[in-house]
Scaffold this active site. Structure first.
Site, PDB file in Angstrom:
ATOM      1  N   CYS A 109       3.637   9.429  21.614  1.00 37.34           N
ATOM      2  CA  CYS A 109       4.726   9.631  21.796  1.00 37.34           C
ATOM      3  C   CYS A 109       5.609   9.301  20.387  1.00 37.34           C
ATOM      4  CB  CYS A 109       5.540   8.892  22.808  1.00 37.34           C
ATOM      5  SG  CYS A 109       5.122   9.204  24.379  1.00 37.34           S
ATOM      6  N   SER A 168      -3.735  -3.356  -0.042  1.00 44.46           N
ATOM      7  CA  SER A 168      -2.734  -4.214   0.299  1.00 44.46           C
ATOM      8  C   SER A 168      -3.110  -5.576   0.952  1.00 44.46           C
ATOM      9  CB  SER A 168      -2.031  -3.550   1.705  1.00 44.46           C
ATOM     10  OG  SER A 168      -0.965  -3.999   2.166  1.00 44.46           O
ATOM     11  N   ALA A 169      -2.297  -6.648   0.335  1.00 46.99           N
ATOM     12  CA  ALA A 169      -2.570  -7.858   0.547  1.00 46.99           C
ATOM     13  C   ALA A 169      -2.751  -8.384   1.814  1.00 46.99           C
ATOM     14  CB  ALA A 169      -1.771  -8.843  -0.367  1.00 46.99           C
ATOM     15  N   HIS A 170      -1.555  -8.107   2.565  1.00 42.96           N
ATOM     16  CA  HIS A 170      -1.490  -8.518   4.039  1.00 42.96           C
ATOM     17  C   HIS A 170      -2.480  -8.078   5.180  1.00 42.96           C
ATOM     18  CE1 HIS A 170       0.375  -5.210   6.191  1.00 42.96           C
ATOM     19  NE2 HIS A 170       0.874  -4.878   5.042  1.00 42.96           N
ATOM     20  N   ALA A 178       0.927  -1.257   0.211  1.00 39.31           N
ATOM     21  CA  ALA A 178       0.031   0.047   0.068  1.00 39.31           C
ATOM     22  C   ALA A 178       0.900   1.141  -0.032  1.00 39.31           C
ATOM     23  CB  ALA A 178      -1.088  -0.228   1.127  1.00 39.31           C
ATOM     24  N   THR A 179       1.942   1.075   0.832  1.00 44.20           N
ATOM     25  CA  THR A 179       2.905   2.339   0.595  1.00 44.20           C
ATOM     26  C   THR A 179       3.222   2.636  -0.875  1.00 44.20           C
ATOM     27  OG1 THR A 179       3.875   1.809   2.828  1.00 44.20           O
ATOM     28  CG2 THR A 179       5.101   3.195   1.586  1.00 44.20           C
TER      29      THR A 179
HETATM   30  N1  PMP Z   1      -2.612   2.700   4.434  1.00 44.94           N
HETATM   31  C1  PMP Z   1      -3.211   2.325   5.538  1.00 44.94           C
HETATM   32  C2  PMP Z   1      -4.225   3.074   5.753  1.00 44.94           C
HETATM   33  C3  PMP Z   1      -2.344   1.571   6.445  1.00 44.94           C
HETATM   34  O1  PMP Z   1      -2.939   1.274   7.492  1.00 44.94           O
HETATM   35  C4  PMP Z   1      -1.322   0.968   5.952  1.00 44.94           C
HETATM   36  C5  PMP Z   1      -0.311   0.202   6.894  1.00 44.94           C
HETATM   37  N2  PMP Z   1      -0.626  -1.163   6.785  1.00 44.94           N
HETATM   38  C6  PMP Z   1      -0.636   1.618   4.822  1.00 44.94           C
HETATM   39  C7  PMP Z   1      -1.333   2.331   4.040  1.00 44.94           C
HETATM   40  C8  PMP Z   1       0.853   1.036   4.269  1.00 44.94           C
HETATM   41  O2  PMP Z   1       0.709  -0.422   4.143  1.00 44.94           O
HETATM   42  P1  PMP Z   1       1.848  -1.347   3.695  1.00 44.94           P
HETATM   43  O3  PMP Z   1       2.300  -1.978   4.752  1.00 44.94           O
HETATM   44  O4  PMP Z   1       1.114  -2.373   2.647  1.00 44.94           O
HETATM   45  O5  PMP Z   1       2.925  -0.633   2.811  1.00 44.94           O
END
Ligand code: PMP
Length: 403
Positions: A326, A200-202, A72-73
């Site tokens: 924090c 995001s798959a995980h 997702a990042t």
């Molecule tokens: N967007 C949201 C709303 C998230 O919670 C996250 C973290 N799981 C991410 C993006 C980034 O996801 P990833 O770890 O798959 O890069």
């Protein structure tokens, strides 16, 4: 001791059926989808195409609208930077909510340095964006509106369909980060009028390190990784075939089972919510009371530090997450800075008494018995932390003096 995983918002366990689907693509079918001139390459390409169709089907998209990424990042970076860069002169202004994930907020930082302007939308006390604020924020040079589908930390589901309608009326691209929601609640890219959607798959029982960006047919996005022409030029680099196969398998399972999971998680969520509310004083739930992710319960407790609560919970075998007060991982702040979680600040949680929130996020494998166990453990931990808190002791003294 119990080992209770109530942190599915950070990641979910891989479904064994997904693992079984992935395995042959590590060993037996190791071809590169770009080498589809031979059988091994063909097998890999076929598997990637099947996964693309399954992911598309989960969100009501066409297979050719799915771009696989490393998560997702990366998908958020591609959406935000790629959309405005492809938007040319029009793309000098972005509208986003202040409760977006760091991968959206921080993706905008380098753009700001290059002269792009960002309007961050406020949210209400439940963490909701007002669609009328989106309407007001859009300018003639706005290229992109980015509002997440559901918030990981406080569980609130945003009014994305209304926001999508407004963006469309104004001819502006609409991106939604559906990392926390996809595979869990209904998500149809046509219904919400989204041009770009992050997955995001995980987060839905698939593997880590693989995600996708839905790019509506006809929408231009500038690639953020230079190289070959994989993923139709949106994302260079040899595909993570086993990961993509896993994402496809997870999407297929989620399409079939999502509703049953959600019903189960709503029951568990209500039980946990009611139980916590009844047994703990000075407790404040966060997020929207009803428009929220199933099985997601978030709150903060006056005079009890979130990180300490988490540590004690872990000692008792309960794993959860904290919207930490924090957090020093906001770029642009000094390492030593104590910065309240942007989400908690955004919903107006007072920084002097709130020392971090707790997020319990349950998954399809959790049980009512586990909820009972957590309800049995939590009050004792809170009491112990209060006994160690000078501010709580002051509060008690004042209470006694005040009669
Ligand atoms: N967007 C949201 C709303 C998230 O919670 C996250 C973290 N799981 C991410 C993006 C980034 O996801 P990833 O770890 O798959 O890069």
């Amino acid at each position: 001791m119990a080992r209770i995983f109530f942190d599915h918002i950070s990641t979910t366990p891989l479904d064994p059926r997904v693992f079984a689907a992935m395995k042959p693509y590590f060993t037996e079918f190791y071809g590169n989808p770009s080498s589809h001139i031979h059988d091994q390459g063909q097998a890999a390409l076929k598997a990637v195409d099947a996964a693309r169709a399954a992911v598309a089907s989960l969100i009501g998209a066409q297979p050719q609208e799915i771009v696989f990424t490393s998560g997702a990042t990366e998908a958020n970076n591609l959406a935000v930077k790629g959309a405005v860069e492809a938007g040319g002169k029009k793309g000098k202004h972005i509208v986003a909510s202040e409760v977006e994930h760091f991968s959206v907020l921080n993706a905008m930082l380098p753009l700001r340095n290059r002269g792009y302007e960002v309007t961050l939308l406020r949210v209400d006390r439940d963490g909701k964006v007002d669609p009328q604020d989106v309407r007001k924020a859009i300018r003639p040079d706005t290229a992109l509106v980015s509002v997440m589908h559901a918030n990981s930390e406080i569980g609130t589901i945003e009014p994305v369909a209304e926001i999508g309608r407004i963006a469309k009326e104004r001819g502006v691209l609409f991106h939604t980060d559906a990392t926390a929601s996809a595979g869990h609640i209904p998500l149809d890219v046509r219904e919400i009028g989204a041009d770009l959607v992050t997955l995001s798959a995980h987060n839905f029982y698939g593997p880590k390190g693989v995600g996708a960006l839905f790019v509506r047919e006809g929408v231009s996005v500038a690639s953020q990784i230079d190289g070959g022409f994989q993923e139709r030029g949106f994302r260079a680099g040899t595909e993570n075939v086993p990961g993509i196969v896993g994402m496809g398998a997870a999407a297929g399972i989620a399409s079939d089972e999502r509703e049953a999971w959600a019903a189960h998680l709503r029951r568990l969520g209500k039980k946990l919510f009611d139980g916590i509310g009844e047994t703990i004083d000075h407790l404040h739930f966060t997020g929207h009371p009803t428009d929220r992710l199933p099985g997601h319960v978030s709150f903060w407790v006056e005079y009890a530090e979130g990180e300490s609560l988490l540590l004690f919970l872990n000692v008792h075998g309960v794993m959860a997450a904290s919207g930490s007060a924090c957090s020093s991982n906001l770029r642009g702040h000094d390492e030593e800075d104590l910065v309240a979680s942007p989400v908690l600040r955004a919903i107006g949680v007072p920084s002097d008494i709130c020392t971090g929130s707790i997020t319990f996020s349950m998954g399809k494998g959790n049980t009512a018995k586990e909820v009972d166990e957590v309800l049995g453990i939590l009050p004792g931990i809170v009491k112990r932390l209060w006994e160690m808190s000078p501010t709580y002791l002051d509060y008690q003294k004042q209470k006694v003096q005040g009669g």
